[in-house]
Design an enzyme around this catalytic site. Structure first.
Site, PDB file in Angstrom:
ATOM      1  N   LYS A  15       0.839  -1.208   0.000  1.00  0.00           N
ATOM      2  CA  LYS A  15       0.000   0.000   0.000  1.00  0.00           C
ATOM      3  C   LYS A  15       0.876   1.261   0.000  1.00  0.00           C
ATOM      4  CE  LYS A  15      -2.364  -0.969   3.819  1.00  0.00           C
ATOM      5  NZ  LYS A  15      -1.801  -2.255   4.250  1.00  0.00           N
ATOM      6  N   ARG A  88     -10.105   0.696   8.343  1.00  0.00           N
ATOM      7  CA  ARG A  88      -9.644  -0.650   8.671  1.00  0.00           C
ATOM      8  C   ARG A  88     -10.695  -1.459   9.421  1.00  0.00           C
ATOM      9  NH1 ARG A  88      -3.801   0.567   8.691  1.00  0.00           N
ATOM     10  NH2 ARG A  88      -2.592  -1.341   8.836  1.00  0.00           N
ATOM     11  N   ARG A 127      11.645  -6.839   6.009  1.00  0.00           N
ATOM     12  CA  ARG A 127      11.413  -5.392   5.870  1.00  0.00           C
ATOM     13  C   ARG A 127      12.157  -4.567   6.909  1.00  0.00           C
ATOM     14  NH1 ARG A 127       5.382  -3.034   5.204  1.00  0.00           N
ATOM     15  NH2 ARG A 127       5.026  -3.590   7.382  1.00  0.00           N
ATOM     16  N   ARG A 160      10.379  -2.183  12.478  1.00  0.00           N
ATOM     17  CA  ARG A 160       9.269  -1.611  13.243  1.00  0.00           C
ATOM     18  C   ARG A 160       8.871  -2.561  14.361  1.00  0.00           C
ATOM     19  NH1 ARG A 160       4.950  -0.036   8.617  1.00  0.00           N
ATOM     20  NH2 ARG A 160       3.581  -1.004  10.131  1.00  0.00           N
ATOM     21  N   ARG A 171      -1.356  -8.782  13.886  1.00  0.00           N
ATOM     22  CA  ARG A 171      -1.804  -7.892  12.804  1.00  0.00           C
ATOM     23  C   ARG A 171      -2.580  -8.681  11.757  1.00  0.00           C
ATOM     24  NH1 ARG A 171       3.452  -5.231  10.824  1.00  0.00           N
ATOM     25  NH2 ARG A 171       2.171  -3.936   9.491  1.00  0.00           N
TER      26      ARG A 171
HETATM   27  P1  AMP Z   1       0.301   0.524   8.832  1.00  0.00           P
HETATM   28  O1  AMP Z   1       1.496   1.397   8.694  1.00  0.00           O
HETATM   29  O2  AMP Z   1      -0.825   0.920   7.915  1.00  0.00           O
HETATM   30  O3  AMP Z   1       0.652  -0.941   8.757  1.00  0.00           O
HETATM   31  O4  AMP Z   1      -0.273   0.752  10.327  1.00  0.00           O
HETATM   32  C1  AMP Z   1       0.516   0.484  11.454  1.00  0.00           C
HETATM   33  C2  AMP Z   1      -0.357   0.306  12.679  1.00  0.00           C
HETATM   34  O5  AMP Z   1      -1.076   1.520  12.960  1.00  0.00           O
HETATM   35  C3  AMP Z   1      -1.452  -0.732  12.530  1.00  0.00           C
HETATM   36  O6  AMP Z   1      -0.965  -2.046  12.794  1.00  0.00           O
HETATM   37  C4  AMP Z   1      -2.442  -0.275  13.590  1.00  0.00           C
HETATM   38  O7  AMP Z   1      -1.995  -0.586  14.883  1.00  0.00           O
HETATM   39  C5  AMP Z   1      -2.386   1.236  13.446  1.00  0.00           C
HETATM   40  N1  AMP Z   1      -3.380   1.744  12.476  1.00  0.00           N
HETATM   41  C6  AMP Z   1      -3.116   2.315  11.281  1.00  0.00           C
HETATM   42  N2  AMP Z   1      -4.243   2.676  10.659  1.00  0.00           N
HETATM   43  C7  AMP Z   1      -5.263   2.315  11.501  1.00  0.00           C
HETATM   44  C8  AMP Z   1      -6.685   2.416  11.419  1.00  0.00           C
HETATM   45  N3  AMP Z   1      -7.302   2.936  10.346  1.00  0.00           N
HETATM   46  N4  AMP Z   1      -7.406   1.933  12.461  1.00  0.00           N
HETATM   47  C9  AMP Z   1      -6.814   1.388  13.538  1.00  0.00           C
HETATM   48  N5  AMP Z   1      -5.484   1.255  13.675  1.00  0.00           N
HETATM   49  C10 AMP Z   1      -4.697   1.722  12.669  1.00  0.00           C
END
Ligand code: AMP
Length: 216
Positions: A15, A88, A127, A160, A171
């Site tokens: 993404k 999400r 990663r 991370r 996740r």
């Molecule tokens: P990402 O970088 O998109 O993988 O997001 C990293 C982390 O941020 C996710 O594993 C969630 O803990 C949190 N997160 C990001 N976007 C959302 C969302 N829309 N709703 C809830 N948690 C989120």
């Protein structure tokens, strides 16, 4: 051209990479809720501290917090956007629809990046991320290790906390239970908007499919 776009997909489906390519080609304002949360965490804000309790364990932050961040973003940046990592949950998708209906600016494209769990785990295990500029690299493709310099900005590369194996399983669980149903939500409410793309292809091939969807 489509201007209100949601990019859905499991962790490591590309993404962020696709969003970057799209921003440079189409100039659509991009926002990743995950990246917004990482900035809050890095700055030690109260939102960041609250979010870290969830994100570090691989859990989604509460809907109310994610919706608050996106509502502020729309108020500041307007109604042309590429959302990456939002919505999400079905509650977030419903809340976004309500907010956009009030602004008379409904979504015009929902892209689902599809990727199998084996490939997701393989990509996450290799990663490395730069918490400074947000770039990610595969340590296998780029012969990098934790602590090496980011190839884009020169800061240190890290894994991370939510890319550690225990958090990854959580996740994936969150994705299956909470985010996957969002695809069903759009299939029911706006089937004409939703398009699936095979994210196991090379990122250039994924990108050209997405470009066609945005231009059509
Ligand atoms: P990402 O970088 O998109 O993988 O997001 C990293 C982390 O941020 C996710 O594993 C969630 O803990 C949190 N997160 C990001 N976007 C959302 C969302 N829309 N709703 C809830 N948690 C989120």
């Amino acid at each position: 051209m489509k201007q209100r776009i949601v990019l859905l997909g499991p962790p490591a489906s590309g993404k962020g990479t696709q969003a970057e390519l799209l921003v440079s080609s189409f100039g659509i304002p991009h926002v990743s809720t995950g990246a917004l949360l990482r900035v809050e965490c890095a700055n030690g804000t109260s939102v960041g501290k609250e979010a870290d309790r969830w994100t570090s364990q691989g859990l989604l932050v509460p809907d109310e917090l994610a919706i608050r961040l996106i509502t502020i973003w729309i108020a500041e940046h307007g109604t042309k956007f590429l959302f990456d990592g939002f919505p999400r949950t079905v509650a977030q998708a419903e809340s976004l629809d309500t907010a956009l209906a009030a602004l008379r600016a409904p979504l015009d494209l929902v892209i689902v990046l599809e990727l199998g769990e084996e490939e997701i785990c393989r990509r996450i295990a290799s990663r490395l991320s730069c918490l400074h500029c947000g770039a990610t690299f595969s340590c296998m493709l780029n012969s990098l290790k934790v602590g090496d310099m980011c190839l884009r900005c020169g800061e240190k590369l890290l894994r991370r906390t939510d890319d550690q194996p225990a958090a990854v399983e959580k996740r994936l669980e969150s994705y299956r239970e909470l985010t996957f149903p969002v695809i069903g939500y759009y299939e029911r409410t706006a089937p004409e908007l939703i398009h699936r793309v095979d994210a196991s292809m090379e990122s250039d091939a994924v990108f050209s499919e997405i470009c066609e969807l945005i231009r059509s």
